[in-house]
Design an enzyme around this catalytic site. Structure first.
Site, PDB file in Angstrom:
ATOM      1  N   ASP A   1       1.474   4.755   2.293  1.00 32.59           N
ATOM      2  CA  ASP A   1       1.112   5.365   3.572  1.00 32.59           C
ATOM      3  C   ASP A   1       1.546   6.827   3.614  1.00 32.59           C
ATOM      4  O   ASP A   1       2.677   7.151   3.257  1.00 32.59           O
ATOM      5  CB  ASP A   1       1.836   4.621   4.714  1.00 32.59           C
ATOM      6  CG  ASP A   1       1.598   3.122   4.678  1.00 32.59           C
ATOM      7  OD1 ASP A   1       0.472   2.698   4.994  1.00 32.59           O
ATOM      8  OD2 ASP A   1       2.534   2.373   4.316  1.00 32.59           O
TER       9      ASP A   1
ATOM     10  N   ASP B   1      -3.297   4.673   2.694  1.00 26.00           N
ATOM     11  CA  ASP B   1      -3.648   5.053   4.066  1.00 26.00           C
ATOM     12  C   ASP B   1      -3.232   6.493   4.309  1.00 26.00           C
ATOM     13  O   ASP B   1      -2.082   6.860   4.061  1.00 26.00           O
ATOM     14  CB  ASP B   1      -2.874   4.187   5.082  1.00 26.00           C
ATOM     15  CG  ASP B   1      -3.584   2.879   5.373  1.00 26.00           C
ATOM     16  OD1 ASP B   1      -4.630   2.611   4.751  1.00 26.00           O
ATOM     17  OD2 ASP B   1      -3.085   2.127   6.236  1.00 26.00           O
TER      18      ASP B   1
ATOM     19  N   ASP C   1       0.856  -1.186   0.000  1.00 28.11           N
ATOM     20  CA  ASP C   1       0.000   0.000   0.000  1.00 28.11           C
ATOM     21  C   ASP C   1       0.895   1.240   0.000  1.00 28.11           C
ATOM     22  O   ASP C   1       2.120   1.112  -0.038  1.00 28.11           O
ATOM     23  CB  ASP C   1      -0.925   0.007   1.233  1.00 28.11           C
ATOM     24  CG  ASP C   1      -0.158   0.183   2.543  1.00 28.11           C
ATOM     25  OD1 ASP C   1       1.083   0.244   2.521  1.00 28.11           O
ATOM     26  OD2 ASP C   1      -0.813   0.272   3.590  1.00 28.11           O
TER      27      ASP C   1
HETATM   28  N1  DCP Z   1       2.348  -0.028  11.717  1.00 27.29           N
HETATM   29  C1  DCP Z   1       2.624  -0.651  12.920  1.00 27.29           C
HETATM   30  N2  DCP Z   1       1.757  -1.565  13.425  1.00 27.29           N
HETATM   31  C2  DCP Z   1       0.652  -1.885  12.748  1.00 27.29           C
HETATM   32  C3  DCP Z   1       0.353  -1.276  11.526  1.00 27.29           C
HETATM   33  C4  DCP Z   1       1.233  -0.343  11.027  1.00 27.29           C
HETATM   34  O1  DCP Z   1       3.639  -0.395  13.540  1.00 27.29           O
HETATM   35  N3  DCP Z   1      -0.177  -2.804  13.264  1.00 27.29           N
HETATM   36  C5  DCP Z   1       3.281   0.963  11.167  1.00 27.29           C
HETATM   37  C6  DCP Z   1       4.589   0.339  10.768  1.00 27.29           C
HETATM   38  C7  DCP Z   1       4.460   0.157   9.310  1.00 27.29           C
HETATM   39  C8  DCP Z   1       3.612   1.339   8.907  1.00 27.29           C
HETATM   40  O2  DCP Z   1       2.758   1.556  10.015  1.00 27.29           O
HETATM   41  O3  DCP Z   1       5.681   0.142   8.643  1.00 27.29           O
HETATM   42  C9  DCP Z   1       2.828   1.108   7.678  1.00 27.29           C
HETATM   43  O4  DCP Z   1       2.129  -0.133   7.728  1.00 27.29           O
HETATM   44  P1  DCP Z   1       2.141  -1.121   6.504  1.00 27.29           P
HETATM   45  O5  DCP Z   1       1.329  -2.297   6.897  1.00 27.29           O
HETATM   46  O6  DCP Z   1       1.743  -0.397   5.277  1.00 27.29           O
HETATM   47  O7  DCP Z   1       3.673  -1.595   6.454  1.00 27.29           O
HETATM   48  P2  DCP Z   1       4.834  -1.238   5.435  1.00 27.29           P
HETATM   49  O8  DCP Z   1       4.549   0.036   4.735  1.00 27.29           O
HETATM   50  O9  DCP Z   1       6.081  -1.304   6.238  1.00 27.29           O
HETATM   51  O10 DCP Z   1       4.812  -2.463   4.446  1.00 27.29           O
HETATM   52  P3  DCP Z   1       4.293  -2.521   2.921  1.00 27.29           P
HETATM   53  O11 DCP Z   1       5.481  -2.132   2.108  1.00 27.29           O
HETATM   54  O12 DCP Z   1       3.897  -3.936   2.677  1.00 27.29           O
HETATM   55  O13 DCP Z   1       3.153  -1.578   2.762  1.00 27.29           O
HETATM   56 MG    MG Z   2       2.793   0.354   3.626  1.00 22.39          MG
END
Ligand code: DCP
Ligand code: MG
Length: 373
Positions: A206, A297, A204
């Protein structure tokens, strides 16, 4: 034959937030295997086991070279018996039976397919599996009731299960920036999550939004959403209000890792590259193959909490979890995406930058590109 004298010994600190973990992973086979077991545990509601496998994988991600012999792992933290057994199997036989059979199991495959629907968590997927639903076709035939998010998730299933590229994230950044600046001049938009850590793809996109004058950000999200909606950029959105109150939610809820910012979970309708103009103003794409759905998001933070929100939304998830564990266990502090509370001094520690938060925590500053634990 490996000469024991030439085996490189590794040493890493025990918390992921004390380590520099870049995207340059020298042990992909091992970390993929451990991550799959972590994922299986999480999907089976065994969070403790999931974290144990995630921590083990993170230790291997931080190593400066490939592991070639078990003896190199002596003294490394977070490697429990189970993880060591998996590593040993892979080093000796090129694969782990446990990992392979998990990957092939009907239950794991069904959990993956069903939780691949936006809005479907492991509990819902588990209930469906017990009702004999293992794939999307069976779900559609079953007459199961889907909420609005799940309907959108099913409708855009293929798009949402395809990785988002950095180029797509950049195109969406331009749109979000345009929306935010149109409704509140001076407001700032920052790309967070995996893309801020330097990843080239993600599941996604963010964003964190703020305004340099405290209070000006109040009421911003509905206006941004209205702008995006009226320009035809949204296929789905659900906005939740900011429910954070320092007096109520601060030290009293130290372990809560869900933040309470005003937040919008959305699905964007993004024009494909060939269709994107120089300047994005109105989304005019019409035919189905000229656009694709992307999960986005949006989070709004007041400037006083911005550094904490930025740190909390940059990830990785394990890095965040380890920061909070370090704060609690080593420093008697409570860290959230809103604030840092010192339990010994019974007061909040303010910070205007991520560097200041690391300093409060007694940690060396780790830049986003080295938080890929
Ligand atoms: N986050 C967190 N705990 C959660 C959800 C989110 O700490 N339960 C924080 C850390 C993540 C960020 O928000 O890095 C964004 O969530 P993502 O699920 O989008 O994670 P990423 O961006 O790191 O991974 P991706 O590249 O798959 O989107
Ligand atoms: Mg993400």
């Amino acid at each position: 034959q490996i000469n024991e004298a030439e085996v490189v010994l590794f040493s890493v600190p025990s918390y992921a937030c004390q380590r520099r973990t870049t995207l340059d992973n020298h042990n992909v086979t091992l970390t993929d295997a451990l991550s799959l077991l972590a994922e299986n545990a999480e999907l089976s509601d065994e969070d403790g086991r999931g974290v144990a496998f995630r921590r083990a994988a993170a230790v291997l991600k931080a190593l400066p070279a490939p592991v070639t012999a078990m003896s190199q792992l002596t003294g490394l933290p977070c490697l429990g018996d189970h993880s060591l057994r998996v590593i040993k199997d892979i080093l000796e036989n090129e694969a782990s039976d446990e990992v392979e059979s998990t990957k092939q199991s009907d239950r794991f495959k069904a959990l993956k397919v069903l939780t691949g629907i936006f809005g479907v968590g492991s509990k819902t997927a588990d209930r469906w599996i017990r009702d004999g639903i293992h794939n999307l076709h069976q779900l559609q035939e079953s007459g199961a009731t889907l909420n609005r998010a799940q309907q959108a998730g099913l409708e855009h299933y293929n798009d949402l299960n395809q990785q988002v590229t950095k180029a797509e994230a950049d195109a969406i950044t331009e749109i979000v920036q345009e929306a935010v600046v149109s409704v509140l001049p001076g407001a700032q938009v920052v790309l967070t999550g995996g893309f801020r850590r330097g990843k080239q793809t993600g599941h996604d996109v963010d964003f964190l939004i703020t305004h340099p004058e405290e209070g000006r950000e109040v009421g911003l999200m509905p206006k941004v959403v209205f702008w995006l909606e009226s320009q035809g950029f949204l296929l789905y959105q659900k906005t939740t209000r900011n429910s954070y109150l320092e007096v109520k939610d601060g030290p009293g809820r130290p372990s809560s890792n869900m933040d309470r910012f005003e937040r919008c979970l959305s699905i964007f309708k993004l024009a494909k590259k060939e269709e994107r103009g120089i300047k994005v103003t109105v989304n005019t794409v019409k035919t189905r193959d000229s656009w694709r759905a992307v999960r986005v998001d949006l989070v709004v933070s007041p400037i006083s909490q911005f550094a904490f929100a930025l740190l909390g939304w940059t990830g990785s998830k394990l890095f965040e979890r380890e920061l909070r564990r370090w704060a609690g266990h080593e420093k008697a502090m409570s860290l959230s995406s809103h604030a840092l509370y010192d339990n010994k001094q019974s007061r909040y520690l303010r910070a205007a930058s991520e560097e200041e938060i690391f300093a409060h925590l007694g940690l060396e500053y780790i830049p986003p590109s080295e938080r890929n634990a």
